[in-house]
Motif scaffolding. Structure first.
Motif, PDB file in Angstrom:
ATOM      1  N   HIS A   1       0.813  -1.222   0.000  1.00  0.00           N
ATOM      2  CA  HIS A   1       0.000   0.000   0.000  1.00  0.00           C
ATOM      3  C   HIS A   1       0.843   1.268   0.000  1.00  0.00           C
ATOM      4  CE1 HIS A   1      -3.195  -2.843   1.218  1.00  0.00           C
ATOM      5  NE2 HIS A   1      -4.018  -1.943   0.704  1.00  0.00           N
ATOM      6  N   LEU A   2       2.175   1.125   0.026  1.00  0.00           N
ATOM      7  CA  LEU A   2       3.028   2.309  -0.030  1.00  0.00           C
ATOM      8  C   LEU A   2       2.938   2.945  -1.415  1.00  0.00           C
ATOM      9  CD1 LEU A   2       6.218   1.051   1.892  1.00  0.00           C
ATOM     10  CD2 LEU A   2       4.470   2.635   2.703  1.00  0.00           C
ATOM     11  N   PRO A   3       2.981   4.281  -1.469  1.00  0.00           N
ATOM     12  CA  PRO A   3       2.724   4.967  -2.749  1.00  0.00           C
ATOM     13  C   PRO A   3       3.801   4.789  -3.807  1.00  0.00           C
ATOM     14  CG  PRO A   3       3.362   6.538  -1.037  1.00  0.00           C
ATOM     15  CD  PRO A   3       3.170   5.217  -0.362  1.00  0.00           C
ATOM     16  N   SER A   4       5.075   4.769  -3.425  1.00  0.00           N
ATOM     17  CA  SER A   4       6.140   4.728  -4.425  1.00  0.00           C
ATOM     18  C   SER A   4       6.922   3.416  -4.356  1.00  0.00           C
ATOM     19  CB  SER A   4       7.109   5.903  -4.215  1.00  0.00           C
ATOM     20  OG  SER A   4       7.826   5.754  -3.001  1.00  0.00           O
ATOM     21  N   ALA A   5       7.504   3.059  -5.507  1.00  0.00           N
ATOM     22  CA  ALA A   5       8.311   1.837  -5.571  1.00  0.00           C
ATOM     23  C   ALA A   5       9.557   1.958  -4.706  1.00  0.00           C
ATOM     24  CB  ALA A   5       8.700   1.555  -7.021  1.00  0.00           C
ATOM     25  N   LYS A   6      10.107   3.158  -4.591  1.00  0.00           N
ATOM     26  CA  LYS A   6      11.297   3.372  -3.765  1.00  0.00           C
ATOM     27  C   LYS A   6      11.000   3.104  -2.296  1.00  0.00           C
ATOM     28  CE  LYS A   6      14.890   6.769  -2.744  1.00  0.00           C
ATOM     29  NZ  LYS A   6      15.382   8.164  -2.993  1.00  0.00           N
ATOM     30  N   ASP A   7       9.836   3.566  -1.827  1.00  0.00           N
ATOM     31  CA  ASP A   7       9.446   3.316  -0.430  1.00  0.00           C
ATOM     32  C   ASP A   7       9.226   1.831  -0.179  1.00  0.00           C
ATOM     33  OD1 ASP A   7       9.576   5.996   0.181  1.00  0.00           O
ATOM     34  OD2 ASP A   7       7.445   6.360  -0.221  1.00  0.00           O
ATOM     35  N   ARG A   8       8.619   1.153  -1.161  1.00  0.00           N
ATOM     36  CA  ARG A   8       8.381  -0.281  -1.018  1.00  0.00           C
ATOM     37  C   ARG A   8       9.693  -1.055  -0.950  1.00  0.00           C
ATOM     38  NH1 ARG A   8       4.094   0.851  -4.718  1.00  0.00           N
ATOM     39  NH2 ARG A   8       5.400   0.194  -6.470  1.00  0.00           N
ATOM     40  N   GLN A   9      10.638  -0.680  -1.811  1.00  0.00           N
ATOM     41  CA  GLN A   9      11.940  -1.357  -1.820  1.00  0.00           C
ATOM     42  C   GLN A   9      12.686  -1.116  -0.511  1.00  0.00           C
ATOM     43  OE1 GLN A   9      14.492  -0.121  -5.015  1.00  0.00           O
ATOM     44  NE2 GLN A   9      16.088  -1.617  -4.544  1.00  0.00           N
ATOM     45  N   LYS A  10      12.642   0.114   0.012  1.00  0.00           N
ATOM     46  CA  LYS A  10      13.329   0.436   1.259  1.00  0.00           C
ATOM     47  C   LYS A  10      12.730  -0.338   2.428  1.00  0.00           C
ATOM     48  CE  LYS A  10      14.586   4.309   4.241  1.00  0.00           C
ATOM     49  NZ  LYS A  10      14.463   5.786   4.450  1.00  0.00           N
ATOM     50  N   ALA A  11      11.400  -0.425   2.468  1.00  0.00           N
ATOM     51  CA  ALA A  11      10.739  -1.143   3.561  1.00  0.00           C
ATOM     52  C   ALA A  11      11.044  -2.637   3.507  1.00  0.00           C
ATOM     53  CB  ALA A  11       9.233  -0.911   3.512  1.00  0.00           C
ATOM     54  N   PHE A  12      11.024  -3.194   2.308  1.00  0.00           N
ATOM     55  CA  PHE A  12      11.278  -4.630   2.183  1.00  0.00           C
ATOM     56  C   PHE A  12      12.732  -4.975   2.493  1.00  0.00           C
ATOM     57  CE2 PHE A  12      12.275  -8.511  -0.206  1.00  0.00           C
ATOM     58  CZ  PHE A  12      11.304  -9.350   0.324  1.00  0.00           C
TER      59      PHE A  12
END
Length: 313
Positions: free
Chosen positions: A228-239
């Motif tokens: 549900h994170l808006p950007s791919a960069k945020d998703r990659q950082k969280a994962f």
């Protein structure tokens, strides 16, 4: 060995050697010594850098520091004796040191799994409940979680080891393992071991599946939050903050579930030895590598520490 009437009670065990050790003992000693030193140094480095660097004074690194300490102690219960076997052929071990080794191996091993459960929940709160995370994971709660990991493991394993120490051992004294493995000792006993096997199976299920369900709960919610994170960069950082933990979990479960989570502990003793070798030698070495190579904060802390050392010189 002590003889009483027609019964012979075992006071010393003999660890079964690796067949290749007869010809490659010194080579195996060198290989395992290097792996052991690398593992201890790697985990010690994690402890030191997360203790010194103020940027790493967070719950995540507090748990990682405690986890690394457990790993150092865990491998030190087994590897020194294995090195002695490879170098000197010293396969004998007295009854009391054998029981003590079995206790610390199981105690530290179960503590590590409880630590993994705590680390899973920590990542869940950090990613899924970021606003409440600083309040929930305060220093007091972090300390209590680590304390209860040790305390619960101590209570569970002490019960098993007490029942083990009350068993009678007679006849064969050869342990088909490179350390005092619980299943191997149960197999050698001439007492009725059914209650101990049931107890061991129950404790193994509790320890393994507590950590497993905590990980499933945490990472299923984390995955939903990441999606549900808006950007791919945020998703990659969280994962990326969770991927290292997932790799370590998969390595530990693949060996420990195979060894302990089966009702009949006396079965597959030979295959247990190979799986235990992976769990006691390979996995503790990979943990610091995984956690440091995939962690930018640790990278920066190491660079800063090296810079300070060079400036002092």
């Amino acid at each position: 060995m002590m003889e009483t009437k027609n019964e012979t009670t075992v006071l010393e065990f003999v660890l079964e050697e690796f067949h290749v050790a007869r010809h490659l003992g010194k080579v195996l000693f060198l290989v395992h010594l290097l792996l052991y030193l690398a593992s201890v140094l790697g985990n010690t480095l994690i402890i030191a850098i997360t203790w010194i660097d103020t940027r790493l004074q967070t719950p995540m690194y507090f748990f990682l520091r405690s986890f690394s300490f457990c790993e150092c102690c865990f491998i030190s219960t087994v590897i020194p004796k294995l090195l002695s076997i490879f170098l000197f052929g010293d396969r004998g071990i007295h009854f009391t040191p054998c029981i003590i080794q079995a206790f610390f191996f199981l105690f530290l091993g179960s503590t590590i799994f409880f630590h993994m459960a705590v680390m899973s929940l920590d990542r869940y709160l950090a990613i899924c409940k970021p606003l409440h995370y600083p309040t929930i994971m305060n220093p007091r709660v972090c300390f209590l979680l680590v304390f209860f990991s040790y305390a619960l493991s101590f209570i569970l394993i002490t019960g098993i080891i007490l029942k083990l120490s009350w068993l009678s051992f007679c006849g064969s004294r050869i342990i088909p393992h490179f350390f005092c493995d619980l299943a191997s000792l149960v197999h050698l006993s001439c007492s009725d071991t059914e209650s101990l096997e049931r107890m061991t199976f129950g404790v193994a299920l509790l320890v393994l599946f507590t950590s497993f369900f905590a990980a499933v709960f945490a990472y299923s919610n984390i995955l939903i939050s990441i999606m549900h994170l808006p950007s791919a960069k945020d998703r990659q950082k969280a994962f990326s903050t969770c991927s290292s933990h997932l790799i370590v979990l998969s390595l530990m479960y693949s060996s420990c579930v195979f060894i302990y989570a089966k009702p009949k502990q006396t079965s597959r003793l030979e295959s247990n030895r190979e799986a235990a070798l992976v769990n006691t030698v390979v996995t503790p070495l990979l943990n610091p590598v995984i956690y440091t190579l995939r962690n930018k904060q640790v990278h920066q802390a190491l660079r800063d520490a090296l810079t300070r050392v060079n400036l002092q010189k």
